[in-house]
Design an enzyme around this catalytic site. Structure first.
Site, PDB file in Angstrom:
ATOM      1  N   GLY A  11     -30.224 -20.866  36.606  1.00 11.45           N
ATOM      2  CA  GLY A  11     -31.080 -21.217  37.732  1.00 11.45           C
ATOM      3  C   GLY A  11     -32.224 -20.246  37.915  1.00 11.45           C
ATOM      4  CB  SER A 109     -24.162 -18.220  55.458  1.00 12.40           C
ATOM      5  OG  SER A 109     -25.324 -19.006  55.631  1.00 12.40           O
ATOM      6  CB  CYS A 110     -23.633 -23.769  54.787  1.00 15.96           C
ATOM      7  SG  CYS A 110     -23.345 -24.298  53.091  1.00 15.96           S
ATOM      8  CB  THR A 165     -27.569 -14.526  55.569  1.00 11.95           C
ATOM      9  OG1 THR A 165     -27.781 -15.218  56.801  1.00 11.95           O
ATOM     10  CG2 THR A 165     -28.799 -13.721  55.202  1.00 11.95           C
ATOM     11  CG  ASN A 166     -29.870 -19.264  56.928  1.00 11.18           C
ATOM     12  OD1 ASN A 166     -29.603 -20.367  56.500  1.00 11.18           O
ATOM     13  ND2 ASN A 166     -29.303 -18.767  58.022  1.00 11.18           N
ATOM     14  CG  HIS A 180     -33.200 -24.035  53.220  1.00 11.00           C
ATOM     15  ND1 HIS A 180     -33.273 -23.934  51.852  1.00 11.00           N
ATOM     16  CD2 HIS A 180     -31.913 -24.389  53.491  1.00 11.00           C
ATOM     17  CE1 HIS A 180     -32.096 -24.194  51.322  1.00 11.00           C
ATOM     18  NE2 HIS A 180     -31.252 -24.477  52.287  1.00 11.00           N
ATOM     19  CD1 TRP A 203     -37.387 -32.396  62.620  1.00 11.18           C
ATOM     20  CD2 TRP A 203     -35.313 -32.531  61.805  1.00 11.18           C
ATOM     21  NE1 TRP A 203     -37.350 -33.454  61.753  1.00 11.18           N
ATOM     22  CE2 TRP A 203     -36.090 -33.568  61.238  1.00 11.18           C
ATOM     23  CE3 TRP A 203     -33.978 -32.418  61.426  1.00 11.18           C
ATOM     24  CZ2 TRP A 203     -35.566 -34.482  60.328  1.00 11.18           C
ATOM     25  CZ3 TRP A 203     -33.453 -33.324  60.519  1.00 11.18           C
ATOM     26  CH2 TRP A 203     -34.235 -34.346  59.975  1.00 11.18           C
ATOM     27  NE  ARG A 210     -28.964 -21.970  61.076  1.00 12.43           N
ATOM     28  CZ  ARG A 210     -28.232 -22.476  62.070  1.00 12.43           C
ATOM     29  NH1 ARG A 210     -27.816 -21.680  63.049  1.00 12.43           N
ATOM     30  NH2 ARG A 210     -27.939 -23.761  62.093  1.00 12.43           N
ATOM     31  CG  ASP A 270     -30.259 -27.840  67.782  1.00 13.92           C
ATOM     32  OD1 ASP A 270     -31.450 -27.765  67.453  1.00 13.92           O
ATOM     33  OD2 ASP A 270     -29.881 -27.848  68.967  1.00 13.92           O
TER      34      ASP A 270
END
Length: 308
Positions: A11, A109-110, A165-166, A180, A203, A210, A270
């Site tokens: 990747g 993290s999801c 994390t994000n 994202h 949104w 976050r 959300d």
């Protein structure tokens, strides 16, 4: 890892893989194995087996994955589950077959339960229901973690799993259909500024919180763990601090120079209320994030949208 070790970065054209590739190159690792998805379809078991047999990589960074934001995760549920399971199953299994010395698997993290206590400790994994909108992706990533642990337990493989994390950074995805939140905001505010739009619609309610880590720092942390970490289970990679989506929007609005109004569309989801990583395990090992969110976003914006 030796400077001449054969290192496969799966990747390498994605944001994370590219950051790892550049980190390796900057440190003098020159024997990198790189394949685009058109050159090697990691969902194809036979093709992956042939690649490992021919190239015999010694180390593997598994950063290849099908990724996206809330909308993409929710729409392409079958693809997100199938593609990610196939990619990681093939790479992890062939790494075992061909005696790879060490593999680092990148999760997300999801994978943590939607209503897990905050900050998210590693042992909260599988203690509650997942966030519905990205459940297929999360299930695939959890399977990857468990596969690494199973191969470690049964075969003695040195396979480790890290949970970033994000993320944001160079080579991010700015497609509004599947990006994202942070890159999507950057594009929306930039285009609104350029086009003179009076308002930008975002949104949700803006209340979720976050945490955001620059991809270059993730790459640095991955290199650190590849050299110093050898344990089953998962280890979080993050900054240990978070920001509300509404405050993030105000920050990006300021960085891009947009002067219009922000409108929140509360009919849109959300997602998880909060996702803050507990990074005490990584901090105790001696690694901490150094790039501030404002500085990181500013540099990414200048690079991605040619702003000086």
């Amino acid at each position: 890892m030796e400077k001449g070790s054969k290192i496969y970065v799966a990747g390498h054209r994605g944001m994370v893989g590219n950051a790892i590739k550049q980190q390796l190159e900057s440190l003098g690792y020159h024997n990198l194995l790189l394949r685009t998805s058109s050159e090697l379809d990691l969902r194809d078991q036979g093709a992956v087996a042939a690649f490992f047999k021919e190239q015999q990589p010694e180390y593997v960074f598994l950063a290849a994955a099908k990724v996206g934001g809330i909308m993409a995760n929710n729409i392409y549920r079958g693809e997100f589950l199938y593609d990610n399971l196939m990619i990681q199953n093939n790479v992890i299994h062939q790494s075992y077959i061909h005696k790879v010395k060490k593999l680092l698997f990148l999760g997300s993290s999801c994978i943590y339960p939607k209503m897990a206590p905050q900050p998210l400790k590693e042992d909260y994994l599988l203690t509650g229901p997942l966030e519905a909108t990205n459940e297929p992706y999360a299930i695939a990533k959890i399977a990857g973690v468990k596969m690494c642990d199973a191969y470690r337990s049964q075969y003695g493989c040195d396979f480790i799993s890290v949970m970033p994390t994000n993320l944001y950074g160079p080579n991010d995805n700015y497609d509004l259909q599947n990006s994202h939140v942070l890159p999507a905001m950057l594009r929306k505010f930039h285009e609104a500024k350029v086009n003179g739009q009076a308002e930008v619609t975002l949104w949700g309610t803006g209340t979720p919180k976050r945490e955001f880590l620059h991809a270059n720092e993730l790459a640095e942390a991955c290199m650190y763990l590849m050299q110093h970490y050898d344990m089953p289970g998962i280890i979080n990679i993050g900054v240990g601090d978070d920001i509300s989506i509404s405050d993030l929007a105000e920050l990006i609005k300021s960085i891009t120079g947009y002067t219009g109004k922000i409108v929140w569309d509360s009919s849109k989801p959300d997602g998880t209320p909060r996702k803050l990583m507990d990074v005490s395990k990584l901090s105790a090992m001696g690694w901490k994030s150094k790039i501030s969110l404002k500085d990181g976003i500013t540099s990414v914006y200048q690079q991605a949208f040619n702003q000086s």
